[in-house]
Design an enzyme around this catalytic site. Structure first.
Site, PDB file in Angstrom:
ATOM      1  N   HIS A 117       0.850  -1.185   0.000  1.00 13.49           N
ATOM      2  CA  HIS A 117       0.000   0.000   0.000  1.00 13.49           C
ATOM      3  C   HIS A 117       0.892   1.244   0.000  1.00 13.49           C
ATOM      4  O   HIS A 117       1.797   1.365   0.834  1.00 13.49           O
ATOM      5  CB  HIS A 117      -0.909   0.000   1.238  1.00 13.49           C
ATOM      6  N   GLU A 151      -9.959  -5.987   7.673  1.00  7.88           N
ATOM      7  CA  GLU A 151     -10.014  -4.520   7.748  1.00  7.88           C
ATOM      8  C   GLU A 151      -9.183  -3.913   6.611  1.00  7.88           C
ATOM      9  O   GLU A 151      -7.976  -4.218   6.492  1.00  7.88           O
ATOM     10  CB  GLU A 151      -9.448  -4.057   9.102  1.00  7.88           C
TER      11      GLU A 151
HETATM   12  C1  GRF Z   1       1.447   0.635  -6.423  1.00 10.61           C
HETATM   13  O1  GRF Z   1       1.712   1.953  -6.030  1.00 10.61           O
HETATM   14  C2  GRF Z   1       0.880  -0.143  -5.262  1.00 10.61           C
HETATM   15  O2  GRF Z   1       1.419   0.227  -4.028  1.00 10.61           O
HETATM   16  C3  GRF Z   1      -0.587   0.247  -5.317  1.00 10.61           C
HETATM   17  O3  GRF Z   1      -0.870   0.275  -6.706  1.00 10.61           O
HETATM   18  C4  GRF Z   1       0.310   0.574  -7.433  1.00 10.61           C
HETATM   19  C5  GRF Z   1       0.481  -0.540  -8.422  1.00 10.61           C
HETATM   20  O4  GRF Z   1       1.561  -0.358  -9.267  1.00 10.61           O
HETATM   21  N1  GRF Z   1      -1.378  -0.655  -4.542  1.00 10.61           N
HETATM   22  P1  GRF Z   1       2.036  -1.535 -10.224  1.00 10.61           P
HETATM   23  O5  GRF Z   1       0.800  -2.084 -10.946  1.00 10.61           O
HETATM   24  O6  GRF Z   1       2.718  -2.576  -9.404  1.00 10.61           O
HETATM   25  O7  GRF Z   1       2.962  -0.868 -11.212  1.00 10.61           O
END
Ligand code: GRF
Length: 224
Positions: A117, A151
């Protein structure tokens, strides 16, 4: 005689919704043996995304389970659940997977499900994390790898990496800087899990038999 256990590679399934740059970092980590596992399959909930091409290029089985073809969130999760049970993966990695999963789904895979995240959780769960951090005048943004629990973005942290917010940063320049850290810490966290060092035990993220602090492992001292 070949030891069956020793020759069996751990299997990772990666769930994506988009570009798959984290997927690429994981594929590279497996290829370079930083992660002692194979990506058994890539599953996207969106057709035609670049991450599926990355899988194809790496010779990895891939499939789209298009959430739009299902009448409800529960129906989609049931299809995903059935596919994952069939694949019998050791670890399910959410890498830019932009769907909220039902508690039933999460409970079925608890302890084997991790997410990345783009914020320093518990700050900024949900969407538009970088813009929200800039709007709040934060000096730091970052990324968190965590176990998934029912959650949303609330499961125990495994590792975080901070990134400074400079005065000239906008959401996209910040996202680019954070992604560099994502590609560094996600393969690392996955390698810990695959090597049996990391687990979710009694609801706590545990590394080398020690419960991790709320912000996860110190990311320099555990870097091996
Ligand atoms: C990343 O910033 C990840 O943290 C978020 O979505 C983005 C996905 O990037 N959940 P990618 O598809 O791995 O290039």
């Amino acid at each position: 005689m070949l030891d069956k256990q020793a020759s069996k590679k751990s299997r990772i399934v990666v769930l994506i919704s988009g570009s798959g740059s984290n997927l690429q970092a994981i594929i590279d980590g497996c290829q370079h043996r930083q992660i002692n596992a194979e990506v058994a399959m890539v599953i996207s909930n969106r057709p035609g995304v670049f991450g599926l091409q990355r899988a194809e290029q790496a010779g990895i089985a891939n499939v789209c389970i298009d959430h739009k073809l299902f009448a409800s969130r529960e129906d989609f999760d049931k299809a995903l659940n059935d596919k994952l049970k069939e694949l019998n993966a050791d670890l399910i990695v959410l890498a830019g997977f932009m769907r909220i999963l039902t508690p039933t789904f999460v409970t079925n895979f608890i302890g084997k499900l991790v997410n990345i995240h783009p914020s320093l959780l518990p700050k900024y769960p949900g969407l538009n994390t970088h813009q929200r951090a800039i709007d709040d005048g934060e000096s730091k943004a970052g990324v968190t790898v965590h176990f998934v629990t029912p959650e949303l973005d609330g499961g125990p942290a495994i590792i975080q990496a901070p990134v400074s917010i400079e005065t000239n940063d906008d959401a996209s320049s910040l996202a680019a800087k954070v992604l560099i850290e994502e590609h560094r810490i996600y393969p690392l966290a996955i390698s810990w899990f695959i090597d049996g060092r990391l687990s979710l035990t009694h609801g706590k993220a545990t590394l080398d038999n020690e419960i991790l602090p709320s912000h996860g492992a110190k990311n320099s001292s555990n870097a091996q």
